[in-house]
Design a protein around this motif. Structure first.
Motif, PDB file in Angstrom:
ATOM      1  N   ALA A  74      -0.257   9.416   1.630  1.00  0.00           N
ATOM      2  CA  ALA A  74       0.580   8.611   2.528  1.00  0.00           C
ATOM      3  C   ALA A  74      -0.252   7.946   3.613  1.00  0.00           C
ATOM      4  N   VAL A  75      -1.198   8.692   4.183  1.00  0.00           N
ATOM      5  CA  VAL A  75      -2.075   8.131   5.214  1.00  0.00           C
ATOM      6  C   VAL A  75      -2.872   6.961   4.648  1.00  0.00           C
ATOM      7  N   ALA A  76      -3.446   7.143   3.475  1.00  0.00           N
ATOM      8  CA  ALA A  76      -4.245   6.084   2.851  1.00  0.00           C
ATOM      9  C   ALA A  76      -3.404   4.839   2.587  1.00  0.00           C
ATOM     10  N   ILE A  77      -2.177   5.032   2.099  1.00  0.00           N
ATOM     11  CA  ILE A  77      -1.291   3.902   1.797  1.00  0.00           C
ATOM     12  C   ILE A  77      -0.939   3.139   3.069  1.00  0.00           C
ATOM     13  N   ILE A  78      -0.614   3.873   4.127  1.00  0.00           N
ATOM     14  CA  ILE A  78      -0.217   3.229   5.379  1.00  0.00           C
ATOM     15  C   ILE A  78      -1.363   2.417   5.965  1.00  0.00           C
ATOM     16  N   VAL A  79      -2.562   3.006   6.029  1.00  0.00           N
ATOM     17  CA  VAL A  79      -3.700   2.304   6.631  1.00  0.00           C
ATOM     18  C   VAL A  79      -4.107   1.105   5.773  1.00  0.00           C
ATOM     19  N   ALA A  80      -4.226   1.309   4.469  1.00  0.00           N
ATOM     20  CA  ALA A  80      -4.593   0.205   3.580  1.00  0.00           C
ATOM     21  C   ALA A  80      -3.519  -0.876   3.567  1.00  0.00           C
ATOM     22  N   GLY A  81      -2.277  -0.483   3.845  1.00  0.00           N
ATOM     23  CA  GLY A  81      -1.174  -1.439   3.886  1.00  0.00           C
ATOM     24  C   GLY A  81      -1.321  -2.478   4.974  1.00  0.00           C
ATOM     25  N   ASN A 126       5.042  -8.558   7.586  1.00  0.00           N
ATOM     26  CA  ASN A 126       6.484  -8.575   7.324  1.00  0.00           C
ATOM     27  C   ASN A 126       6.815  -7.985   5.955  1.00  0.00           C
ATOM     28  N   VAL A 127       5.846  -8.038   5.019  1.00  0.00           N
ATOM     29  CA  VAL A 127       6.058  -7.442   3.695  1.00  0.00           C
ATOM     30  C   VAL A 127       5.974  -5.926   3.796  1.00  0.00           C
ATOM     31  N   PHE A 128       4.908  -5.433   4.459  1.00  0.00           N
ATOM     32  CA  PHE A 128       4.690  -3.984   4.526  1.00  0.00           C
ATOM     33  C   PHE A 128       5.723  -3.297   5.405  1.00  0.00           C
ATOM     34  N   GLN A 129       6.141  -3.957   6.479  1.00  0.00           N
ATOM     35  CA  GLN A 129       7.095  -3.330   7.391  1.00  0.00           C
ATOM     36  C   GLN A 129       8.428  -3.032   6.716  1.00  0.00           C
ATOM     37  N   ASN A 130       8.765  -3.793   5.689  1.00  0.00           N
ATOM     38  CA  ASN A 130      10.003  -3.532   4.958  1.00  0.00           C
ATOM     39  C   ASN A 130       9.935  -2.225   4.168  1.00  0.00           C
ATOM     40  N   LEU A 131       8.722  -1.713   3.955  1.00  0.00           N
ATOM     41  CA  LEU A 131       8.551  -0.487   3.172  1.00  0.00           C
ATOM     42  C   LEU A 131       8.478   0.763   4.049  1.00  0.00           C
ATOM     43  N   TRP A 132       8.387   0.583   5.384  1.00  0.00           N
ATOM     44  CA  TRP A 132       8.189   1.731   6.276  1.00  0.00           C
ATOM     45  C   TRP A 132       9.284   2.786   6.120  1.00  0.00           C
TER      46      TRP A 132
END
Length: 263
Positions: free
Chosen positions: A60-67, A73-79
């Motif tokens: 999860a940490v890796a996904i969030i940082v790499a995101g 606006n694309v990544f924030q929809n996945l938070w």
């Protein structure tokens, strides 16, 4: 002391080189630092990297940082989806292990994931937006650390937080702020192009970074003291762990985001 200086110069050079390059190389470095910092935080609570729950958090940490490399606006929809998925997965581990991995441990890892990943996500986003601003924040933090160390060592008499970090002094803390202000002024003069709307704003941001950077340092010291640990790890000879090196940044970047200084 010699080992500390050599380690600082070596790792600092690598960090600054990739910071200068930016883009994917820097994001990968920061994702790696974030994951290791998270694992160090988990280890403080005797949760080893081989634990399925710890590994879930590391992913999860890796996904969030790499995101951070994705359009915001694309990544924030996945938070929210990521938030809920992580919570359900960690609680599921408690069920599958028949409570050998407890709800309290799930909560610890859940908080650890976001405590670590969000600041490093913001660091990558800040590098995408402005190299000068990243350098400013980092250099002010380093000046704060140096000021606290040298002034505290020379003039320190009154303890700042003896129950949390016995070596820190009020004189060192004041010296840290003074070093930070002088460094910020010099940095702005060298860069030339204004980083902020006014000298008053520059001073305010510098004070925020320096003061809350020290609070972040104390926060990590409080966690380590609670668990009876001196250093978060030993990956950096003479310095301890990565969590020890980035504790101030972990605390400061979310505050800069809250105040709208980075996005």
């Amino acid at each position: 002391m010699r080992q500390r200086v050599i380690t600082g110069l070596l790792y600092g050079a690598v960090y600054l080189a990739l910071l200068w390059i930016g883009s994917i190389p820097f994001a990968l470095l920061i994702a790696a630092i974030a994951v290791i910092s998270y694992l160090e935080l988990a280890e403080l609570n005797k949760l080893g990297a081989s634990s399925p729950a710890v590994l879930i958090g590391a992913v999860a940490v890796a996904i969030i940082v790499a995101g951070a490399l994705v359009l915001p606006n694309v990544f924030q929809n996945l938070w929210l989806k990521l938030f809920v998925t992580l919570a359900l997965l960690l609680i599921s581990v408690s069920v599958m292990t028949k409570n050998k991995f407890s709800f309290a441990q799930s909560a610890y890892l859940f908080l650890s994931v976001f405590y670590i990943s969000i600041p490093f996500y913001l660091l990558v986003r800040m590098r995408i937006d402005s190299l000068e601003l990243v350098l400013f924040v980092q250099i002010v933090m380093w000046a704060t650390d140096s000021g606290a160390y040298f002034v505290g060592r020379k003039f320190g008499k009154n303890k700042l937080a003896p129950n949390i970090s016995p070596n820190k002094t009020k004189e060192g803390s004041a010296g840290a702020v003074l070093f930070a202000l002088i460094t910020a002024l010099l940095f702005q003069l060298i860069v030339g192009e204004p980083l902020f709307t006014s000298w008053f704003a520059l001073t305010g941001v510098t004070l925020l970074i320096s003061v809350f950077g020290q609070i972040g340092d104390l926060a990590e010291s409080a966690i380590k003291r609670f668990y009876g640990i001196k250093d978060s790890g030993n990956i950096l000879p003479g310095h301890g762990g990565l969590l020890d090196r980035f504790d101030s940044l972990i605390f400061v970047l979310p505050l800069l985001y809250i105040f709208g200084l980075i996005g």
